[in-house]
Design a protein around this motif. Structure first.
Motif, mmCIF file in Angstrom:
data_model
loop_
_atom_site.group_PDB
_atom_site.id
_atom_site.type_symbol
_atom_site.label_atom_id
_atom_site.label_comp_id
_atom_site.label_asym_id
_atom_site.label_seq_id
_atom_site.Cartn_x
_atom_site.Cartn_y
_atom_site.Cartn_z
ATOM 1 N N SER A 124 -51.313 -57.196 -61.021
ATOM 2 C CA SER A 124 -50.937 -56.111 -61.711
ATOM 3 C C SER A 124 -49.938 -55.122 -60.697
ATOM 4 C CB SER A 124 -52.201 -55.310 -62.312
ATOM 5 O OG SER A 124 -51.762 -53.953 -62.725
ATOM 6 N N THR A 125 -50.639 -55.007 -59.713
ATOM 7 C CA THR A 125 -49.998 -54.009 -58.698
ATOM 8 C C THR A 125 -48.621 -54.537 -58.186
ATOM 9 O OG1 THR A 125 -52.011 -53.271 -57.790
ATOM 10 C CG2 THR A 125 -50.154 -52.962 -56.361
ATOM 11 N N ILE A 200 -38.915 -45.741 -56.294
ATOM 12 C CA ILE A 200 -40.207 -46.510 -55.463
ATOM 13 C C ILE A 200 -41.125 -45.581 -54.918
ATOM 14 C CG2 ILE A 200 -40.459 -47.603 -53.495
ATOM 15 C CD1 ILE A 200 -39.331 -49.174 -55.929
ATOM 16 N N ARG A 201 -40.506 -44.129 -54.623
ATOM 17 C CA ARG A 201 -41.290 -43.128 -54.052
ATOM 18 C C ARG A 201 -42.505 -42.604 -55.160
ATOM 19 N NH1 ARG A 201 -39.971 -40.711 -49.161
ATOM 20 N NH2 ARG A 201 -40.852 -38.714 -49.974
ATOM 21 N N GLU A 202 -41.914 -42.484 -56.312
ATOM 22 C CA GLU A 202 -42.889 -41.829 -57.282
ATOM 23 C C GLU A 202 -43.871 -43.134 -57.624
ATOM 24 O OE1 GLU A 202 -40.356 -41.284 -60.842
ATOM 25 O OE2 GLU A 202 -39.352 -39.550 -59.971
ATOM 26 N N TYR A 203 -43.587 -44.317 -57.562
ATOM 27 C CA TYR A 203 -44.575 -45.324 -57.778
ATOM 28 C C TYR A 203 -45.480 -45.373 -56.719
ATOM 29 C CZ TYR A 203 -46.417 -50.058 -58.349
ATOM 30 O OH TYR A 203 -47.483 -51.056 -58.431
ATOM 31 N N HIS A 204 -45.168 -45.010 -55.584
ATOM 32 C CA HIS A 204 -45.958 -45.049 -54.297
ATOM 33 C C HIS A 204 -46.965 -43.824 -54.394
ATOM 34 C CE1 HIS A 204 -47.360 -45.598 -50.202
ATOM 35 N NE2 HIS A 204 -47.150 -44.407 -50.173
ATOM 36 N N ILE A 207 -49.669 -44.613 -56.851
ATOM 37 C CA ILE A 207 -50.616 -45.572 -56.443
ATOM 38 C C ILE A 207 -51.448 -44.827 -55.590
ATOM 39 C CG2 ILE A 207 -50.888 -47.756 -54.989
ATOM 40 C CD1 ILE A 207 -50.114 -48.381 -57.582
ATOM 41 N N VAL A 208 -51.201 -44.125 -54.693
ATOM 42 C CA VAL A 208 -51.926 -43.300 -53.779
ATOM 43 C C VAL A 208 -52.728 -42.404 -54.581
ATOM 44 C CG1 VAL A 208 -51.878 -41.334 -51.990
ATOM 45 C CG2 VAL A 208 -50.241 -43.209 -51.921
ATOM 46 N N ALA A 209 -52.340 -41.602 -55.558
ATOM 47 C CA ALA A 209 -53.181 -40.694 -56.465
ATOM 48 C C ALA A 209 -54.111 -41.569 -56.992
ATOM 49 C CB ALA A 209 -52.375 -40.018 -57.481
ATOM 50 N N SER A 210 -54.000 -42.731 -57.723
ATOM 51 C CA SER A 210 -54.716 -43.563 -58.371
ATOM 52 C C SER A 210 -56.056 -44.137 -57.256
ATOM 53 C CB SER A 210 -54.008 -44.750 -58.999
ATOM 54 O OG SER A 210 -55.054 -45.617 -59.473
ATOM 55 N N SER A 211 -55.584 -44.429 -56.218
ATOM 56 C CA SER A 211 -56.535 -44.780 -55.097
ATOM 57 C C SER A 211 -57.422 -43.697 -54.837
ATOM 58 C CB SER A 211 -55.882 -45.537 -53.824
ATOM 59 O OG SER A 211 -56.638 -45.567 -52.990
ATOM 60 N N ASP A 212 -56.727 -42.431 -54.566
ATOM 61 C CA ASP A 212 -57.731 -41.271 -54.216
ATOM 62 C C ASP A 212 -58.527 -41.082 -55.442
ATOM 63 O OD1 ASP A 212 -56.402 -41.221 -51.940
ATOM 64 O OD2 ASP A 212 -55.000 -39.356 -52.610
ATOM 65 N N ALA A 213 -58.188 -41.109 -56.750
ATOM 66 C CA ALA A 213 -59.038 -40.887 -57.787
ATOM 67 C C ALA A 213 -60.232 -41.760 -57.946
ATOM 68 C CB ALA A 213 -58.265 -40.969 -59.080
#
Length: 234
Positions: A124-125, A200-204, A207-213
């Protein structure tokens, strides 16, 4: 202004080409072979286009006209400059088509490999990342195709009567194309071009926000399951 605009177009186009090479280099897992091939083709195309642009600027004719009491500069060309400008855009089109084909091919290859290997989360990632890459590339290519078609239409002798110049053309279709071209060109270079990086920056960032959540939720769940022993007097 005419020389400045053409120089800016060359510089921005070169920068976008470098961005495209970096994207393809990353998509092909930092393959040195693909990097060498892309750099060689890119340099050949840009050197040829730079030479033809310089020749076109050298043989450009800027005439002063007075229309309704207003002084304007009329642009015209002499010799085979129209042919050189057409070849210029054709070479850039070949480069963009090659970049698009390489992007689509490696994306399809990765999607097929992900169907057989890796966990569902990994698929998925990586799949989402390649979808973002392809989406931004296709939008940029669509913008380039529109600009290229408008430019080639203006250069077409069947569609325009550009002798002695653009502003003095008697073709209504040519006047419309000349007016619309800067708008599409600006959108393609200064909106869709930066999107190649910003997407790409928005997607990254997502991903970081999702990982932090997910980390925060895990921490909360872990704290809820901790039992603190107390004395009987409490």
């Amino acid at each position: 202004m005419y020389y400045a605009i053409n120089g800016t177009n060359v510089v921005v186009t070169t920068m976008l080409g470098v961005i495209m090479i970096a994207r393809l280099y990353t998509m092909y897992e930092r393959s040195r072979m693909i990097l060498i091939i892309l750099v060689f083709i890119f340099l050949a195309v840009n050197i040829a286009c730079g030479v033809m642009t310089a020749i076109g600027l050298k043989h450009s004719i800027l005439e002063e006209l007075i229309l309704s009491g207003t002084y304007i500069c009329d642009l015209g060309y002499e010799g085979d400059v129209w042919l050189l400008n057409s070849l210029n855009w054709m070479l850039y089109t070949v480069w963009e088509v090659l970049a698009l084909c390489l992007s689509v091919w490696i994306a399809v290859k990765h999607f097929r490999d992900l169907q057989r290997l890796g966990s569902s989360r990994t698929r998925s990632t990586i799949g989402d990342c390649f979808r973002v890459l392809i989406k931004s590339h296709v939008l940029y290519f669509a913008g380039f195709v529109c600009v290229s078609c408008l430019e080639l239409a203006i250069l077409s002798p069947e569609l325009s009567t550009l002798t002695p110049g653009l502003m003095n053309s008697t073709s209504m279709g040519t006047q419309i194309l000349v007016g619309v071209l800067p708008i599409f060109s600006g959108v393609q270079m200064f909106v869709l071009g930066p999107r190649l990086i910003l997407s790409i920056r928005e997607y990254h960032a997502k991903i970081v926000a999702s990982s932090d959540a997910e980390t925060s939720m895990t921490s909360i769940v872990f704290q809820e399951r901790v039992y603190v022993s107390t004395s009987s007097t409490v």
